[in-house]
Enzyme design. Structure first.
Site, PDB file in Angstrom:
ATOM      1  N   GLY A 259      17.801 -19.983  24.954  1.00  0.00           N
ATOM      2  CA  GLY A 259      17.614 -19.512  26.491  1.00  0.00           C
ATOM      3  C   GLY A 259      17.540 -20.449  27.426  1.00  0.00           C
ATOM      4  O   GLY A 259      18.070 -21.683  27.063  1.00  0.00           O
TER       5      GLY A 259
ATOM      6  N   SER B 234      20.457 -14.714  16.714  1.00  0.00           N
ATOM      7  CA  SER B 234      21.136 -16.027  16.798  1.00  0.00           C
ATOM      8  C   SER B 234      20.625 -16.697  15.522  1.00  0.00           C
ATOM      9  O   SER B 234      21.572 -17.764  14.938  1.00  0.00           O
ATOM     10  CB  SER B 234      20.321 -16.977  17.780  1.00  0.00           C
ATOM     11  OG  SER B 234      20.548 -16.441  18.994  1.00  0.00           O
TER      12      SER B 234
ATOM     13  N   CYS C 292       6.475 -22.072  36.721  1.00  0.00           N
ATOM     14  CA  CYS C 292       7.441 -23.349  37.231  1.00  0.00           C
ATOM     15  C   CYS C 292       6.910 -23.289  38.784  1.00  0.00           C
ATOM     16  O   CYS C 292       7.231 -24.439  39.330  1.00  0.00           O
ATOM     17  CB  CYS C 292       8.622 -22.751  37.043  1.00  0.00           C
ATOM     18  SG  CYS C 292       9.163 -21.034  37.266  1.00  0.00           S
TER      19      CYS C 292
ATOM     20  N   HIS D 151      12.760 -24.635  42.601  1.00  0.00           N
ATOM     21  CA  HIS D 151      11.713 -23.743  43.513  1.00  0.00           C
ATOM     22  C   HIS D 151      11.288 -24.553  44.815  1.00  0.00           C
ATOM     23  O   HIS D 151      10.669 -25.737  44.654  1.00  0.00           O
ATOM     24  CB  HIS D 151      10.606 -23.431  42.673  1.00  0.00           C
ATOM     25  CG  HIS D 151      11.188 -22.527  41.598  1.00  0.00           C
ATOM     26  ND1 HIS D 151      11.996 -21.902  41.298  1.00  0.00           N
ATOM     27  CD2 HIS D 151      10.486 -21.952  40.805  1.00  0.00           C
ATOM     28  CE1 HIS D 151      12.359 -21.122  40.224  1.00  0.00           C
ATOM     29  NE2 HIS D 151      10.994 -21.037  39.663  1.00  0.00           N
TER      30      HIS D 151
END
Ligand code: NAP
Length: 349
Positions: free
Chosen positions: A13, A40, A150, A243
């Protein structure tokens, strides 16, 4: 020193890719295992990420031919970095910890559990002590540590020196969050092109709760929440990485603008530890009136620093400022790697 073998669960990812990139030539850790979903598993890494490798540099050579495995606790490594989808991370991480692995997770699932450290090394390294309690409570051979959301991590890095110097009563934050924060494919292009989406599910609650745990003090073997009010409003914006957050704070003690900037600039609590991923300056203060900006400041200190600017008086609370940071480096993979380095330096590995 022999390197410590590490694996990545969720290696395919957005955050998993960052781990693969950041662990190349790591001086303490050697990437020995890659794991993801059964879609995967069995493929080489380059086959598994075909068409969805989203970092600007190419797939690192060392990882291309590695076989992706299923996320089962039989991997040949001591530490598992988790970049798993939160819908599956909870149980998978627990299964690894039960079997004796050290799990350093990005996912939200265990962050708020009282015996799980939610860690930012510059902010609350002493919360690592919670792992002793966790192992005892759960009768596990291994344990789980987590890094925050985050957006939370960059705001908390900026709040910590202010809290230490002047105390904080209230925090109001408005975030402008990058698209990579939603994983891949994330937000549909027609929903975000020429647009801002004023809602990111669960994000405001995470920022409000995690900030209190991170800024709380250890007392009698538990991490007490900090006594302050935090209110967050989150927006998804049309930016790839980084961000940006507008923060206002009400202080417990008076301070001048200069005092606040000085607190940011002198903040470097990890200096003595010399951790490989530690930024030489965790907070970079920019004086220009139009900084920080995602495009210009997200890669400061290889994406591991938070950049702060625009400290000024707030007419409602006391002061306001902007903070910006890379969401998949210091906001995710880089944070989990730094946490593992702290554990090694403090003798937990
Ligand atoms: P992502 O791009 O959607 O990747 C999710 C990963 O989980 C993939 O490797 C996927 O493998 C794997 N996975 C999904 N279902 C699975 C299953 N049943 N068993 C095993 N593996 C499975 O998500 P992301 O953005 O990298 O985020 C990963 C985690 O980090 C999330 O919990 C997220 O909230 C958190 N986080 C993200 C950011 C950010 O900025 N993106 C920041 C902080 C924290 P396949 O490819 O095989 O499906």
């Amino acid at each position: 020193m022999a390197k410590i073998k590490v694996g990545i669960a969720g290696a395919t990812g957005m955050v998993g890719q960052r781990f693969v990139q950041l662990l190349e030539s790591h001086p303490w850790f050697e990437l020995s295992e890659l794991a993801a979903s059964e879609n995967s598993a069995g493929k080489t890494y380059q086959e598994a990420v075909k068409g969805r490798w989203k970092l600007t540099a190419d797939i690192p050579e060392y990882a291309r031919k590695m076989k992706v495995k299923e996320c089962l606790p039989n991997l040949d490594c001591q530490i598992v970095f988790s970049a798993l989808d939160a819908n599956v991370a909870g149980e998978i991480e627990q299964a690894f910890a039960k079997k004796g692995y050290i799990v350093s997770s990005n996912s939200r699932n265990h962050r708020m559990e009282p015996d799980v450290p939610l860690l930012v090394p510059e902010v609350n390294a002493d919360h690592l002590r919670l792992v002793e309690k966790q192992k005892k409570n759960r009768n596990w051979k291994g344990f789980i540590i987590t890094n925050p959301n985050c957006s939370t991590i960059h705001m908390v890095l900026a709040l910590k020196p202010i809290q230490d110097a002047f105390g904080i009563e209230k925090v109001m934050v408005t975030t402008m969050q990058a698209l990579s924060g939603a994983g891949y494919p994330g937000v549909a292009s027609l929903d975000i092109l020429d647009n801002v989406v004023p809602y990111i599910g669960g994000e405001e609650e995470k920022i409000e709760a995690e900030t209190l745990k991170l800024l709380g003090k250890m007392k009698n073997g538990k991490a007490d929440n900090a006594l302050m009010n935090v209110s967050a409003s989150c927006n998804r914006v049309n930016v790839s990485d980084g961000h940006l957050e507008s923060v206002s704070v009400k202080l417990e003690r008076t301070a001048t603008e200069k005092d606040i900037v000085k607190a940011f600039e002198s903040f470097n609590p990890l200096k003595e530890l010399n951790l490989p991923s530690s930024p030489s300056r965790p907070i970079i203060y920019r004086e220009e009136p139009d900084r920080p900006q995602p495009k210009l400041d997200r890669n400061n200190e290889k994406g591991m620093a938070s950049t702060v600017g625009r400290v000024r008086k707030c007419r409602v609370l006391d002061y306001k400022f902007s903070v910006l940071g890379h969401n998949t480096i210091r906001g995710a993979a880089g944070a989990a790697i730094l946490n593992a380095e702290l554990m090694k330096a403090k003798g937990y590995i």
